[in-house]
Each structure stands twice: as structure tokens, then as C-alpha cells.
Enzyme design. Sequence first.
Site, PDB file in Angstrom:
ATOM      1  CG  HIS A   1      -1.936  -0.999   1.342  1.00 17.78           C
ATOM      2  ND1 HIS A   1      -2.124  -1.754   2.476  1.00 17.78           N
ATOM      3  CD2 HIS A   1      -2.885  -1.412   0.466  1.00 17.78           C
ATOM      4  CE1 HIS A   1      -3.144  -2.585   2.290  1.00 17.78           C
ATOM      5  NE2 HIS A   1      -3.612  -2.411   1.077  1.00 17.78           N
TER       6      HIS A   1
ATOM      7  CE  LYS B   1     -12.060  -7.756   1.978  1.00 17.35           C
ATOM      8  NZ  LYS B   1     -10.843  -7.053   1.555  1.00 17.35           N
TER       9      LYS B   1
ATOM     10  NE  ARG C   1      -2.844  -7.245  -4.337  1.00 19.05           N
ATOM     11  CZ  ARG C   1      -3.663  -7.376  -3.315  1.00 19.05           C
ATOM     12  NH1 ARG C   1      -3.191  -7.727  -2.151  1.00 19.05           N
ATOM     13  NH2 ARG C   1      -4.951  -7.177  -3.447  1.00 19.05           N
TER      14      ARG C   1
ATOM     15  CB  SER D   1      -4.385  -6.402   4.746  1.00 17.91           C
ATOM     16  OG  SER D   1      -4.053  -5.136   4.236  1.00 17.91           O
TER      17      SER D   1
HETATM   18  P1  ADP Z   1      -9.817  -3.543  -0.596  1.00 17.14           P
HETATM   19  O1  ADP Z   1     -10.540  -4.229   0.525  1.00 17.14           O
HETATM   20  O2  ADP Z   1     -10.527  -2.385  -1.196  1.00 17.14           O
HETATM   21  O3  ADP Z   1      -9.224  -4.480  -1.640  1.00 17.14           O
HETATM   22  P2  ADP Z   1      -7.127  -3.241   0.408  1.00 17.14           P
HETATM   23  O4  ADP Z   1      -6.736  -2.457   1.598  1.00 17.14           O
HETATM   24  O5  ADP Z   1      -6.914  -4.701   0.481  1.00 17.14           O
HETATM   25  O6  ADP Z   1      -8.612  -2.839   0.155  1.00 17.14           O
HETATM   26  O7  ADP Z   1      -6.384  -2.694  -0.883  1.00 17.14           O
HETATM   27  C1  ADP Z   1      -6.523  -1.369  -1.314  1.00 17.14           C
HETATM   28  C2  ADP Z   1      -5.866  -1.227  -2.681  1.00 17.14           C
HETATM   29  O8  ADP Z   1      -4.474  -1.485  -2.586  1.00 17.14           O
HETATM   30  C3  ADP Z   1      -6.375  -2.182  -3.766  1.00 17.14           C
HETATM   31  O9  ADP Z   1      -6.377  -1.480  -4.992  1.00 17.14           O
HETATM   32  C4  ADP Z   1      -5.352  -3.266  -3.787  1.00 17.14           C
HETATM   33  O10 ADP Z   1      -5.298  -3.907  -5.055  1.00 17.14           O
HETATM   34  C5  ADP Z   1      -4.091  -2.464  -3.525  1.00 17.14           C
HETATM   35  N1  ADP Z   1      -3.026  -3.284  -2.959  1.00 17.14           N
HETATM   36  C6  ADP Z   1      -3.076  -4.084  -1.881  1.00 17.14           C
HETATM   37  N2  ADP Z   1      -1.895  -4.706  -1.665  1.00 17.14           N
HETATM   38  C7  ADP Z   1      -1.060  -4.279  -2.647  1.00 17.14           C
HETATM   39  C8  ADP Z   1       0.298  -4.572  -3.014  1.00 17.14           C
HETATM   40  N3  ADP Z   1       1.012  -5.442  -2.315  1.00 17.14           N
HETATM   41  N4  ADP Z   1       0.817  -3.948  -4.087  1.00 17.14           N
HETATM   42  C9  ADP Z   1       0.048  -3.088  -4.802  1.00 17.14           C
HETATM   43  N5  ADP Z   1      -1.233  -2.780  -4.534  1.00 17.14           N
HETATM   44  C10 ADP Z   1      -1.791  -3.369  -3.479  1.00 17.14           C
END
Ligand code: ADP
Length: 164
Positions: free
Chosen positions: A17, A41, A90, A128
Site C-alpha cells: 500500500h 469483511k 498485483r 493485509s
Molecule cells: P480492498 O478491501 O478495497 O481491496 P485493500 O486495503 O486490500 O482494500 O487494498 C486497497 C488497494 O491497494 C487495492 O487497490 C489493492 O489492489 C491495492 N493493494 C493491496 N496490496 C497491494 C500490493 N502489495 N501492491 C500493490 N497494490 C496493493
Amino acid sequence: MKKAVYPGSFDPVTLGHLDIIERSAKMCGILIIGVLTNNSKTPLFSVEERVNMLKSVTKDLPNVEVKTFGGLTADFVRENQAEAVIRGLRAVTDFEYELQIAQINRVIAPELDTIFLTTNLNYSYLSSSIVKEVAAFDGDISAFVPPIIAEKVKQKMADRMKSE
Ligand code: ADP
């Protein structure tokens, strides 16, 4: 771009992130990180905790703001007069879902664009959920999250163990 929104759950914020945050903050005047409050979630961290963690890891980025939102991303973007949504990609597995969301947002708010940043290869496996899974088994998460977040996750896991 003047303003963009990077929405997500950030439960907790990872180095993946943070990489997207740092790169997209360079592309716009103001980057608003939107922490989703109505996710289906069940989160490990409360919204307040997630906001505080994001604030602490972005404190050296002067054009980054952290806010919470419920409801539609498109409405949040409009309320903040932002022009674009930032999302991270990703793997192919992210693509189908992200494409659908981007297209829905464009129907709801035709003036809105979604900008996808491809992950830094070092973090392409990182989510996460993986961080929480490793931490739940007392694994070392220092390669996945900033040190201050690793501490918070460890503490949260320990609190959970106590209350179980
Ligand atoms: P959501 O529940 O909306 O998917 P996340 O917090 O999991 O929220 O992710 C927010 C954004 O960050 C999404 O666009 C996700 O694809 C991106 N993201 C999460 N992990 C990574 C990573 N390791 N590298 C690049 N982008 C990421």
C-alpha cells in the site's frame, strides 16, 4: 491531477500500500486515502486504528490526507472534488474484480477515472490478509509492513490471545 482518492480497507496498511501511496502522491496535488468503514469483511483493526496507522506511516508525505468513508467510492470522490481513483494491481487475480469496480464507478460517475498502478514486484505477493495470517502464527512480518505497524499487529494478536 489536482486531487485523487486511494480507497481501501488497509487492515493493516502494508509496504505494498505504502508503495502505491508514495508513487501516486507524486502524481497529484493532494492524495486522499479513503478508509472504508462499511466493509463486509470483519476487520482486525477498528477504523480509528487504521486511520491512525496510516497517518503515522504517511506523516512525511505533506500532500497525503487520511479520511474515512462509508457507502459508494464514487460519492466519496465527488464529495472531495477529486478527479480520479487510484487502485493497485498485483496479479491477474486482482484484474477482473478491479475492472468491474472501475466500470461500475464510471457508470455511476462518468467524470471519474480509475488509475491503476502495478505493484512493485517486491510486494506483488503481499496483502493485509497474508500479514494477519503470518502474524496469527507468530511469524515475522517485518518484511511486509513498516516497523510501527508490525508492533501494532503483534500487540493486537497478543490482546486477542488474552481475551480468548
Ligand atoms: P480492498 O478491501 O478495497 O481491496 P485493500 O486495503 O486490500 O482494500 O487494498 C486497497 C488497494 O491497494 C487495492 O487497490 C489493492 O489492489 C491495492 N493493494 C493491496 N496490496 C497491494 C500490493 N502489495 N501492491 C500493490 N497494490 C496493493
